[in-house]
Design a protein around this motif. Structure first.
Motif, mmCIF file in Angstrom:
data_model
loop_
_atom_site.group_PDB
_atom_site.id
_atom_site.type_symbol
_atom_site.label_atom_id
_atom_site.label_comp_id
_atom_site.label_asym_id
_atom_site.label_seq_id
_atom_site.Cartn_x
_atom_site.Cartn_y
_atom_site.Cartn_z
ATOM 1 N N VAL A 52 6.325 9.664 -19.205
ATOM 2 C CA VAL A 52 5.054 9.924 -18.538
ATOM 3 C C VAL A 52 4.831 8.836 -17.491
ATOM 4 O O VAL A 52 4.963 7.648 -17.792
ATOM 5 N N ALA A 53 4.531 9.252 -16.272
ATOM 6 C CA ALA A 53 4.242 8.308 -15.186
ATOM 7 C C ALA A 53 2.766 8.405 -14.834
ATOM 8 O O ALA A 53 2.223 9.502 -14.702
ATOM 9 N N LEU A 54 2.137 7.254 -14.703
ATOM 10 C CA LEU A 54 0.721 7.190 -14.354
ATOM 11 C C LEU A 54 0.525 6.331 -13.119
ATOM 12 O O LEU A 54 1.306 5.419 -12.869
ATOM 13 N N GLU A 55 -0.552 6.629 -12.403
ATOM 14 C CA GLU A 55 -0.938 5.755 -11.315
ATOM 15 C C GLU A 55 -1.635 4.559 -11.949
ATOM 16 O O GLU A 55 -2.557 4.723 -12.746
ATOM 17 N N ALA A 56 -1.194 3.355 -11.609
ATOM 18 C CA ALA A 56 -1.787 2.135 -12.149
ATOM 19 C C ALA A 56 -3.181 1.946 -11.572
ATOM 20 O O ALA A 56 -3.471 2.401 -10.466
ATOM 21 N N PRO A 57 -4.043 1.261 -12.312
ATOM 22 C CA PRO A 57 -5.380 0.974 -11.769
ATOM 23 C C PRO A 57 -5.264 0.207 -10.460
ATOM 24 O O PRO A 57 -4.333 -0.572 -10.258
ATOM 25 N N PHE A 58 -6.178 0.472 -9.558
ATOM 26 C CA PHE A 58 -6.180 -0.221 -8.278
ATOM 27 C C PHE A 58 -7.537 -0.874 -8.078
ATOM 28 O O PHE A 58 -8.513 -0.524 -8.733
ATOM 29 N N GLU A 89 4.004 2.964 -15.117
ATOM 30 C CA GLU A 89 2.884 2.895 -14.185
ATOM 31 C C GLU A 89 3.384 2.519 -12.800
ATOM 32 O O GLU A 89 4.274 1.681 -12.667
ATOM 33 N N TYR A 90 2.785 3.147 -11.801
ATOM 34 C CA TYR A 90 3.137 2.865 -10.410
ATOM 35 C C TYR A 90 1.859 2.655 -9.608
ATOM 36 O O TYR A 90 0.900 3.418 -9.741
ATOM 37 N N ALA A 91 1.876 1.640 -8.775
ATOM 38 C CA ALA A 91 0.738 1.374 -7.894
ATOM 39 C C ALA A 91 0.576 2.516 -6.908
ATOM 40 O O ALA A 91 1.566 3.122 -6.485
ATOM 41 N N ILE A 95 3.524 4.802 -4.915
ATOM 42 C CA ILE A 95 3.637 6.262 -5.005
ATOM 43 C C ILE A 95 3.628 6.885 -3.614
ATOM 44 O O ILE A 95 4.493 7.695 -3.272
ATOM 45 N N LYS A 96 2.665 6.479 -2.798
ATOM 46 C CA LYS A 96 2.571 7.018 -1.436
ATOM 47 C C LYS A 96 3.822 6.693 -0.628
ATOM 48 O O LYS A 96 4.329 7.529 0.118
ATOM 49 N N GLN A 97 4.318 5.473 -0.791
ATOM 50 C CA GLN A 97 5.514 5.057 -0.062
ATOM 51 C C GLN A 97 6.734 5.864 -0.500
ATOM 52 O O GLN A 97 7.549 6.255 0.326
ATOM 53 N N ALA A 98 6.843 6.134 -1.802
ATOM 54 C CA ALA A 98 7.988 6.908 -2.307
ATOM 55 C C ALA A 98 7.979 8.332 -1.755
ATOM 56 O O ALA A 98 9.028 8.900 -1.471
ATOM 57 N N ILE A 99 6.796 8.897 -1.595
ATOM 58 C CA ILE A 99 6.686 10.294 -1.153
ATOM 59 C C ILE A 99 6.758 10.414 0.360
ATOM 60 O O ILE A 99 7.478 11.260 0.898
ATOM 61 N N THR A 100 6.008 9.571 1.077
ATOM 62 C CA THR A 100 5.874 9.738 2.532
ATOM 63 C C THR A 100 6.604 8.688 3.352
ATOM 64 O O THR A 100 6.763 8.861 4.554
ATOM 65 N N GLY A 101 6.973 7.588 2.721
ATOM 66 C CA GLY A 101 7.561 6.480 3.462
ATOM 67 C C GLY A 101 6.528 5.478 3.923
ATOM 68 O O GLY A 101 6.863 4.426 4.456
ATOM 69 N N LEU A 133 1.295 14.978 -9.272
ATOM 70 C CA LEU A 133 2.675 15.375 -8.993
ATOM 71 C C LEU A 133 3.419 14.249 -8.282
ATOM 72 O O LEU A 133 4.591 13.975 -8.576
ATOM 73 N N ALA A 134 2.737 13.568 -7.375
ATOM 74 C CA ALA A 134 3.355 12.465 -6.639
ATOM 75 C C ALA A 134 3.792 11.344 -7.589
ATOM 76 O O ALA A 134 4.856 10.745 -7.396
ATOM 77 N N ALA A 135 3.006 11.061 -8.619
ATOM 78 C CA ALA A 135 3.380 10.026 -9.593
ATOM 79 C C ALA A 135 4.662 10.426 -10.317
ATOM 80 O O ALA A 135 5.550 9.589 -10.533
#
Length: 168
Positions: A52-58, A89-91, A95-101, A133-135
């Motif tokens: 399970v991948a979650l977006e880490a708290p920001f 967990e991913y910041a 996540i945004k960088q992995a998907i869009t660059g 989905l991005a996570a």
């Protein structure tokens, strides 16, 4: 809270499901986090993911919002852990960088890239679904990263440890 479920089929990602766990019908924060916990349990039982991948708290400007978000993320994490699933967990930037660059991409840009990647005809109204989905996609990409798999701390370190993989 958005979620996305992907499956790796012959090395390629396949979209299984995405959606949103809605909490607007609940009056108190406690009822909302209880619903998130129950719904996350249900999703993990239904799809039985390996991980399970979650977006880490920001960090945000509103401390109360951050606290509530952190609690929601915590109960989602505990729900997965209670079913003995490994959690990553991913910041948001990662996540945004992995998907869009770009780590500064908007929700709309992330959604557009995912729409193209998975050939989604119509995006969901709530972009939290594509965030979930991005996570999942980010996690898949990170797990395939040669640096992570090799234990190297940088590309220079990777090359030193794997000279046979360098093409001259």
């Amino acid at each position: 809270m958005g979620y996305g479920v992907v499956e790796v089929v012959q090395g390629k990602l396949k979209l299984i499901s995405m959606g949103v766990v809605k909490t607007s019908e609940f009056n108190t924060h406690y009822d909302k986090i209880h619903h998130i916990f129950q719904r996350t349990l249900s999703l993990v039982k239904q799809y039985n993911p390996d991980e399970v991948a979650l977006e880490a708290p920001f960090f945000g400007k509103n401390v109360q919002s951050m606290l509530k978000l952190g609690r929601a993320q915590g109960v989602a994490m505990v729900a997965a852990l209670s079913l003995e699933k490994q959690v990553f967990e991913y910041a948001p930037l990662k996540i945004k960088q992995a998907i869009t660059g770009s780590g500064s991409a908007s929700k709309e840009q992330v959604a557009y890239f995912l729409k193209s990647m998975f050939k989604i005809e119509i995006l969901p109204k709530e972009l939290d679904a594509t965030d979930g989905l991005a996570a999942a996609v980010c996690h898949h990409l990170q797990e395939r990263n040669p640096l992570k798999r090799s234990g190297a701390s940088s590309w220079s370190d990777f090359i030193k440890k794997n000279p046979n993989k360098v093409v001259k």
